[in-house]
Motif scaffolding. Structure first.
Motif, PDB file in Angstrom:
ATOM      1  N   LEU A  27       0.835  -1.208   0.000  1.00  0.00           N
ATOM      2  CA  LEU A  27       0.000   0.000   0.000  1.00  0.00           C
ATOM      3  C   LEU A  27       0.870   1.260   0.000  1.00  0.00           C
ATOM      4  CD1 LEU A  27      -2.789  -1.016   2.561  1.00  0.00           C
ATOM      5  CD2 LEU A  27      -2.862  -1.136   0.059  1.00  0.00           C
ATOM      6  N   HIS A  28       1.925   1.253   0.802  1.00  0.00           N
ATOM      7  CA  HIS A  28       2.829   2.413   0.842  1.00  0.00           C
ATOM      8  C   HIS A  28       3.439   2.663  -0.532  1.00  0.00           C
ATOM      9  CE1 HIS A  28       3.267   3.918   4.985  1.00  0.00           C
ATOM     10  NE2 HIS A  28       2.949   2.696   5.374  1.00  0.00           N
ATOM     11  N   THR A  29       3.862   1.583  -1.203  1.00  0.00           N
ATOM     12  CA  THR A  29       4.477   1.727  -2.527  1.00  0.00           C
ATOM     13  C   THR A  29       3.484   2.310  -3.522  1.00  0.00           C
ATOM     14  OG1 THR A  29       5.965  -0.146  -2.119  1.00  0.00           O
ATOM     15  CG2 THR A  29       5.590   0.489  -4.418  1.00  0.00           C
ATOM     16  N   MET A  30       2.259   1.816  -3.497  1.00  0.00           N
ATOM     17  CA  MET A  30       1.267   2.257  -4.474  1.00  0.00           C
ATOM     18  C   MET A  30       0.841   3.706  -4.228  1.00  0.00           C
ATOM     19  SD  MET A  30      -0.970  -1.260  -4.735  1.00  0.00           S
ATOM     20  CE  MET A  30      -1.954  -0.784  -6.164  1.00  0.00           C
ATOM     21  N   LEU A  31       0.603   4.053  -2.969  1.00  0.00           N
ATOM     22  CA  LEU A  31       0.192   5.426  -2.670  1.00  0.00           C
ATOM     23  C   LEU A  31       1.353   6.402  -2.767  1.00  0.00           C
ATOM     24  CD1 LEU A  31      -2.324   4.994   0.293  1.00  0.00           C
ATOM     25  CD2 LEU A  31      -2.797   5.310  -2.131  1.00  0.00           C
ATOM     26  N   GLY A  32       2.583   5.872  -2.744  1.00  0.00           N
ATOM     27  CA  GLY A  32       3.750   6.740  -2.859  1.00  0.00           C
ATOM     28  C   GLY A  32       3.953   7.310  -4.252  1.00  0.00           C
ATOM     29  N   VAL A  33       3.215   6.801  -5.241  1.00  0.00           N
ATOM     30  CA  VAL A  33       3.360   7.301  -6.607  1.00  0.00           C
ATOM     31  C   VAL A  33       2.896   8.750  -6.702  1.00  0.00           C
ATOM     32  CG1 VAL A  33       2.543   7.024  -8.994  1.00  0.00           C
ATOM     33  CG2 VAL A  33       3.123   5.006  -7.611  1.00  0.00           C
ATOM     34  N   SER A  34       1.790   9.075  -6.035  1.00  0.00           N
ATOM     35  CA  SER A  34       1.235  10.431  -6.111  1.00  0.00           C
ATOM     36  C   SER A  34       0.230  10.616  -4.991  1.00  0.00           C
ATOM     37  CB  SER A  34       0.543  10.651  -7.465  1.00  0.00           C
ATOM     38  OG  SER A  34      -0.204  11.871  -7.468  1.00  0.00           O
ATOM     39  N   ASP A  35       0.054  11.850  -4.554  1.00  0.00           N
ATOM     40  CA  ASP A  35      -0.975  12.127  -3.549  1.00  0.00           C
ATOM     41  C   ASP A  35      -2.353  12.278  -4.183  1.00  0.00           C
ATOM     42  OD1 ASP A  35      -0.756  14.563  -4.821  1.00  0.00           O
ATOM     43  OD2 ASP A  35      -0.193  15.696  -3.038  1.00  0.00           O
ATOM     44  N   LYS A  36      -2.437  12.076  -5.505  1.00  0.00           N
ATOM     45  CA  LYS A  36      -3.726  12.169  -6.200  1.00  0.00           C
ATOM     46  C   LYS A  36      -4.269  10.801  -6.614  1.00  0.00           C
ATOM     47  CE  LYS A  36      -3.250  16.871  -8.026  1.00  0.00           C
ATOM     48  NZ  LYS A  36      -2.078  17.252  -7.229  1.00  0.00           N
ATOM     49  N   VAL A  37      -3.687   9.724  -6.093  1.00  0.00           N
ATOM     50  CA  VAL A  37      -4.202   8.380  -6.375  1.00  0.00           C
ATOM     51  C   VAL A  37      -5.603   8.249  -5.784  1.00  0.00           C
ATOM     52  CG1 VAL A  37      -3.905   5.918  -5.928  1.00  0.00           C
ATOM     53  CG2 VAL A  37      -1.917   7.333  -6.493  1.00  0.00           C
ATOM     54  N   SER A  38      -6.557   7.803  -6.611  1.00  0.00           N
ATOM     55  CA  SER A  38      -7.935   7.680  -6.121  1.00  0.00           C
ATOM     56  C   SER A  38      -8.312   6.240  -5.797  1.00  0.00           C
ATOM     57  CB  SER A  38      -8.920   8.246  -7.152  1.00  0.00           C
ATOM     58  OG  SER A  38      -8.839   7.531  -8.379  1.00  0.00           O
ATOM     59  N   ASP A  39      -7.755   5.263  -6.528  1.00  0.00           N
ATOM     60  CA  ASP A  39      -8.133   3.867  -6.336  1.00  0.00           C
ATOM     61  C   ASP A  39      -6.926   2.958  -6.510  1.00  0.00           C
ATOM     62  OD1 ASP A  39     -11.316   3.791  -6.349  1.00  0.00           O
ATOM     63  OD2 ASP A  39     -10.698   5.218  -7.892  1.00  0.00           O
ATOM     64  N   LEU A  40      -6.960   1.819  -5.806  1.00  0.00           N
ATOM     65  CA  LEU A  40      -5.984   0.749  -5.984  1.00  0.00           C
ATOM     66  C   LEU A  40      -6.737  -0.469  -6.501  1.00  0.00           C
ATOM     67  CD1 LEU A  40      -4.145   0.971  -2.528  1.00  0.00           C
ATOM     68  CD2 LEU A  40      -3.843   2.439  -4.539  1.00  0.00           C
ATOM     69  N   ILE A  41      -6.172  -1.141  -7.509  1.00  0.00           N
ATOM     70  CA  ILE A  41      -6.852  -2.283  -8.118  1.00  0.00           C
ATOM     71  C   ILE A  41      -5.916  -3.483  -8.128  1.00  0.00           C
ATOM     72  CG2 ILE A  41      -7.900  -3.182 -10.244  1.00  0.00           C
ATOM     73  CD1 ILE A  41      -8.847  -0.368 -10.871  1.00  0.00           C
ATOM     74  N   PHE A  42      -6.442  -4.612  -7.642  1.00  0.00           N
ATOM     75  CA  PHE A  42      -5.698  -5.865  -7.616  1.00  0.00           C
ATOM     76  C   PHE A  42      -6.477  -6.894  -8.417  1.00  0.00           C
ATOM     77  CE2 PHE A  42      -4.795  -3.533  -3.735  1.00  0.00           C
ATOM     78  CZ  PHE A  42      -3.410  -3.577  -3.656  1.00  0.00           C
ATOM     79  N   SER A  43      -5.905  -7.327  -9.537  1.00  0.00           N
ATOM     80  CA  SER A  43      -6.595  -8.243 -10.447  1.00  0.00           C
ATOM     81  C   SER A  43      -5.632  -9.333 -10.893  1.00  0.00           C
ATOM     82  CB  SER A  43      -7.121  -7.482 -11.669  1.00  0.00           C
ATOM     83  OG  SER A  43      -7.771  -8.348 -12.571  1.00  0.00           O
ATOM     84  N   PRO A  44      -6.040 -10.598 -10.845  1.00  0.00           N
ATOM     85  CA  PRO A  44      -5.148 -11.680 -11.287  1.00  0.00           C
ATOM     86  C   PRO A  44      -4.703 -11.478 -12.734  1.00  0.00           C
ATOM     87  CG  PRO A  44      -7.043 -12.580 -10.136  1.00  0.00           C
ATOM     88  CD  PRO A  44      -7.322 -11.124 -10.348  1.00  0.00           C
ATOM     89  N   GLY A  45      -3.421 -11.744 -12.975  1.00  0.00           N
ATOM     90  CA  GLY A  45      -2.880 -11.597 -14.323  1.00  0.00           C
ATOM     91  C   GLY A  45      -2.361 -10.215 -14.631  1.00  0.00           C
ATOM     92  N   ARG A  46      -2.544  -9.284 -13.703  1.00  0.00           N
ATOM     93  CA  ARG A  46      -2.062  -7.913 -13.891  1.00  0.00           C
ATOM     94  C   ARG A  46      -1.197  -7.521 -12.701  1.00  0.00           C
ATOM     95  NH1 ARG A  46      -2.507  -5.219 -18.476  1.00  0.00           N
ATOM     96  NH2 ARG A  46      -3.408  -3.323 -17.632  1.00  0.00           N
ATOM     97  N   PRO A  47      -0.290  -6.555 -12.867  1.00  0.00           N
ATOM     98  CA  PRO A  47       0.422  -6.033 -11.699  1.00  0.00           C
ATOM     99  C   PRO A  47      -0.536  -5.182 -10.869  1.00  0.00           C
ATOM    100  CG  PRO A  47       0.971  -4.762 -13.658  1.00  0.00           C
ATOM    101  CD  PRO A  47       0.129  -5.909 -14.121  1.00  0.00           C
ATOM    102  N   PRO A  48      -0.181  -4.857  -9.643  1.00  0.00           N
ATOM    103  CA  PRO A  48      -1.000  -3.897  -8.888  1.00  0.00           C
ATOM    104  C   PRO A  48      -1.138  -2.601  -9.691  1.00  0.00           C
ATOM    105  CG  PRO A  48       0.622  -4.924  -7.458  1.00  0.00           C
ATOM    106  CD  PRO A  48       0.976  -5.330  -8.865  1.00  0.00           C
ATOM    107  N   GLN A  49      -2.335  -2.021  -9.677  1.00  0.00           N
ATOM    108  CA  GLN A  49      -2.592  -0.816 -10.464  1.00  0.00           C
ATOM    109  C   GLN A  49      -3.189   0.273  -9.593  1.00  0.00           C
ATOM    110  OE1 GLN A  49      -5.054  -3.128 -13.375  1.00  0.00           O
ATOM    111  NE2 GLN A  49      -3.934  -1.919 -14.889  1.00  0.00           N
ATOM    112  N   ILE A  50      -2.943   1.506  -9.988  1.00  0.00           N
ATOM    113  CA  ILE A  50      -3.567   2.657  -9.349  1.00  0.00           C
ATOM    114  C   ILE A  50      -4.374   3.406 -10.402  1.00  0.00           C
ATOM    115  CG2 ILE A  50      -1.806   2.933  -7.562  1.00  0.00           C
ATOM    116  CD1 ILE A  50      -0.583   5.177  -9.298  1.00  0.00           C
ATOM    117  N   GLU A  51      -5.414   4.092  -9.946  1.00  0.00           N
ATOM    118  CA  GLU A  51      -6.100   5.041 -10.827  1.00  0.00           C
ATOM    119  C   GLU A  51      -5.640   6.430 -10.431  1.00  0.00           C
ATOM    120  OE1 GLU A  51     -10.551   6.650 -11.963  1.00  0.00           O
ATOM    121  OE2 GLU A  51     -10.242   4.486 -11.703  1.00  0.00           O
TER     122      GLU A  51
END
Length: 330
Positions: A27-51
C-alpha cells in the motif's frame, strides 16, 4: 477494520521471492506514486494498479510483477479479517463492501468481488480528514443546503464522480455552522467526522445496523435534524426517506443517475404504476435540490474538475416533477 500493527498482514510468497509480501508495504508503494491516487486495483494476471487522474497505471512492487489468484485471495482474506457478514456476502452474492484502515497511514473503502472464479479487489482511497467546504470550488448555491430545515437533497452521478466528497463537505459545513444532531448511515463509513458545533453519529451497515431501511426508520426516533443515507437503493429506503423529509428532517442521499430527470424517473420507477401520481406529488413537495455531477479532466492536465448541474425546488420545477411526462415535462 483497523490493522493492529503494520507488520501483520502478509500475502503469500511470490514466484520471484521466497518471503511473504507485507501488504502494508504494498500500500505504501502504491500510494507513494502520487498524492492524487484515487483507487488501488488488484486483479489476477495484472500487476498492482492505481487510478491516477482517471487513468489506470501499473505500479512496480517487488515480487508482484503479475498478481496470481493466490495473491488476490490472500489480500481478500486480510481485508475480510473478522468481518463475518462480509465473508458471507462474498460467498453468497459474489461481492462484499468493507472499510479498511492502516492507523497513521490511510483509510480505504473496499469492494471485493469474484470474477472468473478468482478474487479481484478495488480499494478507494479516503482522505485522512473529511472534505471541507473550502476544499472545493463548489457553486455558492449549494451553501443554501446548510440552511435548510427540512426536505430531501440528492447528489447524483456515476461511480467515482465525487458524490460522497460533495456530501461530506456539506455535512462538514452544517457541522461547523449549526448546533444540530446529525446521523449518517453508510456502507461502509467513509469519512470520519469529528463533533464540532453539531453532534454526529455515524452508523455502518452490517456493523451497527443490518440495512439502510431499518437504520433510517430507527433514525426517526433518534431526534436528528439531519440524516445522511449513503445510497437510496430500494423502494423501502426511498419510502422512509420521503417520510423523514415530510416529518421535519433534512435528508441527504445519493443515486447513481446522470441528471435530474433520470433521478426523478429512478425514484418513481421503483414504485408500482398506480402509485406514480402520489409519489410524484410527495417528491415534488419534499425535494429541495437535485445535484448531478461528474468529474472531467482539466484542460491543463492537472487533475479533474467537477461539472455540476443543479435543479433547485421552485414552483416551476415542482410542477415539472409532479406532472412529469404527462405534460411533456419529465
Amino acid at each position: 477494520m483497523s490493522l493492529p500493527t503494520p507488520s501483520m498482514p502478509t500475502a503469500p510468497p511470490s514466484a520471484d521471492a521466497g518471503a511473504p509480501l507485507n501488504f502494508v508495504n504494498v500500500l505504501h508503494t502504491m500510494l507513494g506514486v502520487s498524492d492524487k491516487v484515487s483507487d488501488l486495483i488488484f486483479s489476477p494476471g495484472r500487476p498492482p494498479q492505481i487510478e491516477l487522474l482517471g487513468k489506470l497505471q501499473p505500479v512496480q512492487v517487488t515480487g508482484l510483477d503479475k498478481l496470481t489468484p493466490a495473491h488476490t485471495a490472500a489480500i481478500a482474506k486480510i481485508l475480510l479479517s473478522n468481518q463475518q457478514n462480509a465473508v458471507e456476502s462474498l460467498s453468497q452474492h459474489g461481492s462484499a463492501d468493507v472499510s479498511f484502515s492502516v492507523p497513521g497511514f490511510s483509510r480505504f473503502r473496499v469492494n471485493i468481488f469474484m470474477q472468473r472464479g478468482t478474487h479481484a479487489i478495488v480499494m478507494r482511497v479516503i482522505p485522512s480528514r473529511p472534505p471541507q467546504w473550502s476544499d472545493f470550488n463548489l457553486p455558492e448555491a449549494l451553501q443554501q443546503i446548510a440552511d435548510l430545515k427540512t426536505g430531501l437533497v440528492l447528489v447524483t452521478g456515476p461511480t467515482g464522480s465525487g458524490k460522497s466528497s460533495t456530501l461530506a463537505a456539506i455535512i462538514d459545513l452544517i457541522n461547523e455552522t449549526k448546533h444540530y444532531h446529525i446521523i449518517t448511515i453508510e456502507d461502509p463509513i467513509e469519512f470520519l467526522h469529528q463533533h464540532k458545533n453539531s453532534t454526529i453519529h455515524q452508523r455502518e451497515l452490517h456493523t451497527d445496523t443490518p440495512d439502510f431501511a431499518r437504520a433510517l426508520r430507527a433514525a426517526l426516533r433518534q431526534a436528528p435534524k439531519v440524516i445522511l443515507v449513503g445510497e437510496m437503493r430500494d423502494r423501502e429506503t426511498i419510502e422512509i426517506a420521503l417520510e423523514a423529509a415530510e416529518t421535519g428532517h433534512l435528508v441527504l442521499s445519493t443515486l447513481h443517475t446522470i441528471d435530474a430527470s433520470k433521478t426523478v424517473d429512478r425514484i418513481i420507477g421503483v414504485f408500482p404504476k398506480n402509485e406514480e401520481p402520489a409519489i410524484r406529488a410527495r417528491l415534488a413537495n419534499v425535494f429541495r435540490f437535485i445535484v448531478s455531477q461528474r468529474l472531467l479532466p482539466r484542460a491543463d492536465g492537472r487533475g479533474r474538475v467537477a461539472a455540476i448541474e443543479i435543479l433547485k425546488a421552485t414552483s416551476r420545477t415542482r410542477q415539472y416533477v409532479e406532472q412529469g411526462e404527462s405534460e411533456g415535462k419529465s
